[in-house]
Design an enzyme around this catalytic site. Structure first.
Site, PDB file in Angstrom:
ATOM      1  N   ASP A  87       0.953  -1.873 -14.847  1.00 13.79           N
ATOM      2  CA  ASP A  87       1.980  -1.273 -13.956  1.00 13.79           C
ATOM      3  C   ASP A  87       2.810  -0.507 -14.331  1.00 13.79           C
ATOM      4  O   ASP A  87       3.880  -1.641 -15.022  1.00 13.79           O
ATOM      5  CB  ASP A  87       2.001  -2.448 -12.842  1.00 13.79           C
ATOM      6  CG  ASP A  87       2.459  -1.586 -11.584  1.00 13.79           C
ATOM      7  OD1 ASP A  87       2.057  -1.933 -10.383  1.00 13.79           O
ATOM      8  OD2 ASP A  87       3.240  -0.918 -11.494  1.00 13.79           O
TER       9      ASP A  87
ATOM     10  N   SER B 260      -2.003   3.247  -6.520  1.00 14.97           N
ATOM     11  CA  SER B 260      -1.484   3.136  -4.679  1.00 14.97           C
ATOM     12  C   SER B 260      -1.978   5.139  -4.981  1.00 14.97           C
ATOM     13  O   SER B 260      -1.115   6.478  -4.705  1.00 14.97           O
ATOM     14  CB  SER B 260      -0.435   3.370  -4.006  1.00 14.97           C
ATOM     15  OG  SER B 260       0.011   2.116  -4.158  1.00 14.97           O
ATOM     16  N   ALA B 261      -3.036   5.747  -5.086  1.00 13.75           N
ATOM     17  CA  ALA B 261      -3.334   7.274  -5.255  1.00 13.75           C
ATOM     18  C   ALA B 261      -3.644   7.745  -4.434  1.00 13.75           C
ATOM     19  O   ALA B 261      -3.740   8.655  -4.393  1.00 13.75           O
ATOM     20  CB  ALA B 261      -4.554   6.680  -6.280  1.00 13.75           C
TER      21      ALA B 261
ATOM     22  N   GLN C 167      -6.242  -0.258  -9.134  1.00 11.18           N
ATOM     23  CA  GLN C 167      -5.584   0.051  -7.726  1.00 11.18           C
ATOM     24  C   GLN C 167      -4.138   0.749  -7.768  1.00 11.18           C
ATOM     25  O   GLN C 167      -3.243  -0.283  -7.250  1.00 11.18           O
ATOM     26  CB  GLN C 167      -6.009  -1.344  -6.926  1.00 11.18           C
ATOM     27  CG  GLN C 167      -7.209  -1.869  -6.328  1.00 11.18           C
ATOM     28  CD  GLN C 167      -7.103  -2.955  -5.205  1.00 11.18           C
ATOM     29  OE1 GLN C 167      -6.441  -3.839  -5.660  1.00 11.18           O
ATOM     30  NE2 GLN C 167      -7.846  -2.301  -4.081  1.00 11.18           N
TER      31      GLN C 167
ATOM     32  N   GLN D 146      -0.546   2.034   7.041  1.00 10.94           N
ATOM     33  CA  GLN D 146      -1.373   1.040   6.564  1.00 10.94           C
ATOM     34  C   GLN D 146      -2.328   0.714   6.734  1.00 10.94           C
ATOM     35  O   GLN D 146      -2.616   1.417   8.070  1.00 10.94           O
ATOM     36  CB  GLN D 146      -1.009   0.298   5.439  1.00 10.94           C
ATOM     37  CG  GLN D 146      -0.820   1.043   3.955  1.00 10.94           C
ATOM     38  CD  GLN D 146      -2.109   1.386   3.173  1.00 10.94           C
ATOM     39  OE1 GLN D 146      -3.152   0.975   3.791  1.00 10.94           O
ATOM     40  NE2 GLN D 146      -2.340   2.311   2.018  1.00 10.94           N
TER      41      GLN D 146
ATOM     42  N   GLY E  22       1.167  -1.094  -0.399  1.00 12.44           N
ATOM     43  CA  GLY E  22      -0.229   0.004  -0.175  1.00 12.44           C
ATOM     44  C   GLY E  22       0.961   1.155  -0.473  1.00 12.44           C
ATOM     45  O   GLY E  22       0.666   1.694   0.732  1.00 12.44           O
TER      46      GLY E  22
ATOM     47  N   GLY F  70      -3.298  -4.627  -5.302  1.00 16.71           N
ATOM     48  CA  GLY F  70      -3.088  -4.637  -6.643  1.00 16.71           C
ATOM     49  C   GLY F  70      -3.433  -6.417  -7.471  1.00 16.71           C
ATOM     50  O   GLY F  70      -4.339  -6.244  -8.295  1.00 16.71           O
TER      51      GLY F  70
ATOM     52  N   TYR G 219       1.181   7.296  -6.778  1.00 20.16           N
ATOM     53  CA  TYR G 219       1.396   7.088  -7.702  1.00 20.16           C
ATOM     54  C   TYR G 219       2.524   7.309  -8.681  1.00 20.16           C
ATOM     55  O   TYR G 219       3.351   8.686  -8.400  1.00 20.16           O
ATOM     56  CB  TYR G 219      -0.056   8.050  -8.175  1.00 20.16           C
ATOM     57  CG  TYR G 219      -0.815   8.025  -9.474  1.00 20.16           C
ATOM     58  CD1 TYR G 219      -1.719   6.892  -9.459  1.00 20.16           C
ATOM     59  CD2 TYR G 219      -0.152   9.117 -10.457  1.00 20.16           C
ATOM     60  CE1 TYR G 219      -2.308   6.932 -10.641  1.00 20.16           C
ATOM     61  CE2 TYR G 219      -1.090   9.067 -11.778  1.00 20.16           C
ATOM     62  CZ  TYR G 219      -1.844   7.789 -12.170  1.00 20.16           C
ATOM     63  OH  TYR G 219      -2.731   7.686 -12.654  1.00 20.16           O
TER      64      TYR G 219
ATOM     65  N   CYS H 266     -11.128 -16.034   4.276  1.00 23.41           N
ATOM     66  CA  CYS H 266     -12.146 -16.126   4.185  1.00 23.41           C
ATOM     67  C   CYS H 266     -13.516 -15.632   4.684  1.00 23.41           C
ATOM     68  O   CYS H 266     -13.252 -15.230   5.837  1.00 23.41           O
ATOM     69  CB  CYS H 266     -12.349 -17.951   4.640  1.00 23.41           C
ATOM     70  SG  CYS H 266     -13.767 -18.785   4.466  1.00 23.41           S
TER      71      CYS H 266
HETATM   72  P1  NAD Z   1       1.398  -0.640  -4.003  1.00 21.23           P
HETATM   73  O1  NAD Z   1       1.535   0.816  -4.129  1.00 21.23           O
HETATM   74  O2  NAD Z   1       2.030  -2.100  -3.764  1.00 21.23           O
HETATM   75  O3  NAD Z   1       0.878  -0.814  -5.468  1.00 21.23           O
HETATM   76  C1  NAD Z   1       0.155   0.732  -6.268  1.00 21.23           C
HETATM   77  C2  NAD Z   1       1.333  -0.142  -7.578  1.00 21.23           C
HETATM   78  O4  NAD Z   1       0.668   1.484  -8.532  1.00 21.23           O
HETATM   79  C3  NAD Z   1       2.642   0.069  -7.863  1.00 21.23           C
HETATM   80  O5  NAD Z   1       2.771  -1.642  -8.018  1.00 21.23           O
HETATM   81  C4  NAD Z   1       2.950   1.081  -8.907  1.00 21.23           C
HETATM   82  O6  NAD Z   1       3.935   0.526  -9.497  1.00 21.23           O
HETATM   83  C5  NAD Z   1       1.333   0.895  -9.283  1.00 21.23           C
HETATM   84  N1  NAD Z   1       1.389   2.445 -10.018  1.00 21.23           N
HETATM   85  C6  NAD Z   1       1.930   3.756  -9.238  1.00 21.23           C
HETATM   86  N2  NAD Z   1       1.393   4.514 -10.410  1.00 21.23           N
HETATM   87  C7  NAD Z   1       1.006   4.098 -11.827  1.00 21.23           C
HETATM   88  C8  NAD Z   1       0.361   4.624 -12.799  1.00 21.23           C
HETATM   89  N3  NAD Z   1       0.624   5.881 -13.401  1.00 21.23           N
HETATM   90  N4  NAD Z   1       0.454   3.875 -14.137  1.00 21.23           N
HETATM   91  C9  NAD Z   1       0.477   1.846 -13.734  1.00 21.23           C
HETATM   92  N5  NAD Z   1       0.824   2.281 -12.307  1.00 21.23           N
HETATM   93  C10 NAD Z   1       0.958   3.144 -11.482  1.00 21.23           C
HETATM   94  O7  NAD Z   1      -0.415  -0.755  -2.990  1.00 21.23           O
HETATM   95  P2  NAD Z   1      -1.280  -2.146  -3.575  1.00 21.23           P
HETATM   96  O8  NAD Z   1      -0.708  -2.577  -2.209  1.00 21.23           O
HETATM   97  O9  NAD Z   1      -1.321  -2.871  -4.170  1.00 21.23           O
HETATM   98  O10 NAD Z   1      -2.498  -1.088  -3.124  1.00 21.23           O
HETATM   99  C11 NAD Z   1      -2.885  -0.495  -4.119  1.00 21.23           C
HETATM  100  C12 NAD Z   1      -4.148   0.625  -3.379  1.00 21.23           C
HETATM  101  O11 NAD Z   1      -5.199   0.135  -3.341  1.00 21.23           O
HETATM  102  C13 NAD Z   1      -3.700   2.048  -2.656  1.00 21.23           C
HETATM  103  O12 NAD Z   1      -4.097   2.771  -2.797  1.00 21.23           O
HETATM  104  C14 NAD Z   1      -4.184   0.648  -1.339  1.00 21.23           C
HETATM  105  O13 NAD Z   1      -4.496   2.434  -0.205  1.00 21.23           O
HETATM  106  C15 NAD Z   1      -5.432   0.623  -2.167  1.00 21.23           C
HETATM  107  N6  NAD Z   1      -6.126  -0.502  -0.839  1.00 21.23           N
HETATM  108  C16 NAD Z   1      -7.523  -0.598  -0.716  1.00 21.23           C
HETATM  109  C17 NAD Z   1      -8.207  -2.124  -0.809  1.00 21.23           C
HETATM  110  C18 NAD Z   1      -9.660  -2.302  -1.094  1.00 21.23           C
HETATM  111  O14 NAD Z   1      -9.746  -3.129  -0.809  1.00 21.23           O
HETATM  112  N7  NAD Z   1     -10.039  -2.027  -1.650  1.00 21.23           N
HETATM  113  C19 NAD Z   1      -7.065  -2.777   0.796  1.00 21.23           C
HETATM  114  C20 NAD Z   1      -6.417  -2.008   0.340  1.00 21.23           C
HETATM  115  C21 NAD Z   1      -5.924  -1.005  -0.546  1.00 21.23           C
END
Ligand code: NAD
Length: 556
Positions: free
Chosen positions: A201, A270-271, A268, A135, A57, A183, A278, A415
């Protein structure tokens, strides 16, 4: 074993490993459990970047720095059952007198007084060594790799299939950005649900990690290769997943130019963290890392602008027919601030798909085998299948997970279980330990993303029926119930999932070590925890939650 020997063996930075087997290093399983899970969070197989103590994250860390981590390890190795360790943003800051049924570790991460709760202020504190970003499960030591979100993602995609595609995702193309820690669960969840998947990615290393763990099928470097692969698979109804190394915005633009409309579209990246998470459009990873340091203001400007463009393209694809939803990374808010006025014109995944589950007290229940033996997890799978013979979706899930999910670090399982089910499963697991059917204790926890443990107006509590989206009394009550109930470690964080200023949330882990004490704690904690979700949604006026309240005799 001496402290220095323990560090050399299990925590020689950046090579972290949880001890395995049934021998204790700490004084009891109550402290051995958090010790193993902390080290497991940082295991290279599990963590995205152990060099920086980053688990997932964006910048979610397990401890503040190397020295702070060693101090936590030292405390856990010597702590007894009448004391509890206090951890403040990844650093041990004291030990208090408690009792054997109290949590052994009390954790608070990244919390700031609301008017100061911005990335800017947090960054200053971080640079001064005063804070870390926890996180959700990074700083609370219950991250289990991409599997942690796999079932939730699978359930979300299945719910989407049910709502929009007649319960059938075969011949459907799902497109998303981000193949990081969380993601990275999307490709496997999508193919398990029957869809064809294209994930984008910018960082090839992230996609390689998914290939290695079996979460993704193919990795390509050009848009042309990617679309050829997914369009042909979609036509044949093949559930394959492709990871493309590219910027997500550029890829969406190509799809629009080529008249290709994904059936389902989400994101997904890391916006939530526009500075570290990001990557702005048009610059390489290396350039991004230099610019971040040399001119953070410029970086932020580019990042927010790119997110505005990214969301603009998602809106265009939504207009063309893609079922589009936000997947919990606060992308819409960043895009709005970056100049896309209609950023909120697509829904978040919770109101769209997940809230009915929250009304039943359902959420991402997970457990890990401290022995390190995969057979222990298979034993828990089998015990659940026998104990819940009528729960066919759960049985189906457990069978699929066994076939397709490779473990990262300590073997673990996720689960989604609801009110009543969690307590039953927890007691069952304690019995498995008591009777020696597993080789060492199990820990039972969950994501902070749960039914009654989080206030996050752009995510879990988006569009609550009574408008109480931003009320964070609920996660605090959740924390207090789990502390009073006797969880083994508890945590309260700020900013998880969606970034600073946008969420507050609580976590808990309870130990099943086969003792009577554990049984008493499990009975309370695994009742209280899902009950909080039911109280919260009943109070907000959800009839389904009120029905669950009556069903379990929880009226007050
Ligand atoms: P992470 O930081 O491990 O991965 C994010 C990925 O985005 C990286 O691999 C990065 O290279 C890629 N990225 C960044 N900018 C990019 C761009 N312009 N184009 C393409 N790829 C790009 O994060 P994560 O653990 O995978 O979490 C992702 C997001 O989801 C976070 O914002 C996190 O907070 C959120 N999240 C959501 C849930 C959910 O239940 N929906 C759960 C946990 C985390």
């Amino acid at each position: 074993m001496k402290f220095s020997e323990f560090i050399d063996k299990y925590a020689a930075h950046p090579e972290y490993h949880a001890p395995r087997g049934s021998q204790l290093n700490a004084k009891s399983w109550q402290t051995e459990a958090p010790l193993r899970m902390l080290l497991n969070n940082l295991d290279r197989e599990v963590a995205e970047n152990p060099e920086e103590l980053v688990v997932y994250g964006g910048t979610g860390q397990a401890a503040r720095n190397k020295e702070a981590l060693q101090q936590i390890i030292k405390c856990l190795l010597t702590l007894d059952e009448d004391h509890s360790l206090l951890v403040q943003s990844g650093k041990a800051v004291g030990i208090v007198r408690t009792h054997p049924q109290a949590p052994r570790v009390l954790i608070a991460n990244s919390n700031l007084v609301p008017a100061w709760a911005t990335w800017e202020h947090f960054e200053r504190l971080k640079q001064d060594g005063l804070m870390m970003y926890g996180q959700m499960t990074a700083g609370s030591w219950i991250y289990i790799g991409s599997q942690g979100i796999l079932q939730g993602t699978y359930e979300t995609f299945m719910a989407c299939g049910k709502k929009y595609f007649n319960d059938d995702l075969i011949h459907k193309l799902l497109v998303s950005g981000g193949l990081g820690g969380m993601g990275g669960a999307q490709p496997l969840a999508a193919t398990m649900a029957g869809a064809t998947y294209l994930g984008v990615d910018i960082d090839p290393e992230r996609i390689k990690k998914r290939l290695k763990t079996g979460y993704i099928d193919h990795m390509v470097y050009t848009y042309r290769e990617a679309v050829d692969l997914v369009l042909s698979a979609k036509e044949k109804g093949e559930a394959i997943s492709v990871g493309l190394v590219a910027d997500i915005g550029d890829t969406l633009q190509h799809l629009i130019d080529d008249g290709i409309t994904p059936d389902i579209l989400t994101d997904q990246t890391s916006a939530h963290d526009p500075l570290h998470g990001y990557i702005p459009n048009g610059i390489s990873l290396e350039e991004a890392s230099l610019l971040r340091k040399s001119d953070p203001k410029k970086y932020l400007e580019l990042s927010m602008k790119s997110m505005a463009r990214h969301v603009g393209l998602m809106l265009e694809l939504q207009n063309r027919g893609s079922v589009t939803f936000d997947y919990g990374n606060n992308l819409r808010e960043m895009a709005k601030q970056g100049g896309e006025p209609n950023a909120y014109d697509y829904d978040g995944f919770t109101p769209k798909f997940i809230r009915p589950l929250f009304c039943e007290g359902k959420g991402p229940f997970r457990w890990a085998a401290l022995s390190g033996d995969p057979e222990d997890i298979f034993a828990t799978d089998q015990a659940l299948i026998e104990a819940f013979p009528d729960n066919l979706p759960m049985i189906n899930w457990l069978k699929k997970a066994r076939e397709r999910v490779s473990f990262q670090g300590l073997p673990a399982r996720i689960c989604w279980l609801g009110m009543g089910e969690r307590e039953k499963a927890g007691l069952l697991f304690n019995d498995l330990v008591r009777t020696g059917r597993v080789k060492a204790p199990l820990v039972i926890g969950r994501d902070h993303l749960d039914c009654g443990s989080v206030a996050s107006p752009n995510r879990e509590t988006e569009k609550m029926k009574d408008g109480s989206d931003a009320v964070s009394d609920w996660p605090l009550l959740n924390l207090m119930s789990n502390t009073a109930g006797g969880a083994t470690w508890v945590s309260f964080h700020h900013g998880g999932g969606v970034g600073m200023g946008y969420s507050q949330h609580a976590g808990m882990v309870v130990l099943a070590d086969g003792t009577d004490r554990a049984e008493e704690c499990i009975r309370r904690v695994l009742y209280n925890d899902p009950a909080m979700g039911i109280f919260r949604h009943h109070d907000a006026g959800y009839e389904e939650a009120t029905e669950t309240l009556h069903q379990f005799g929880m009226e007050f």
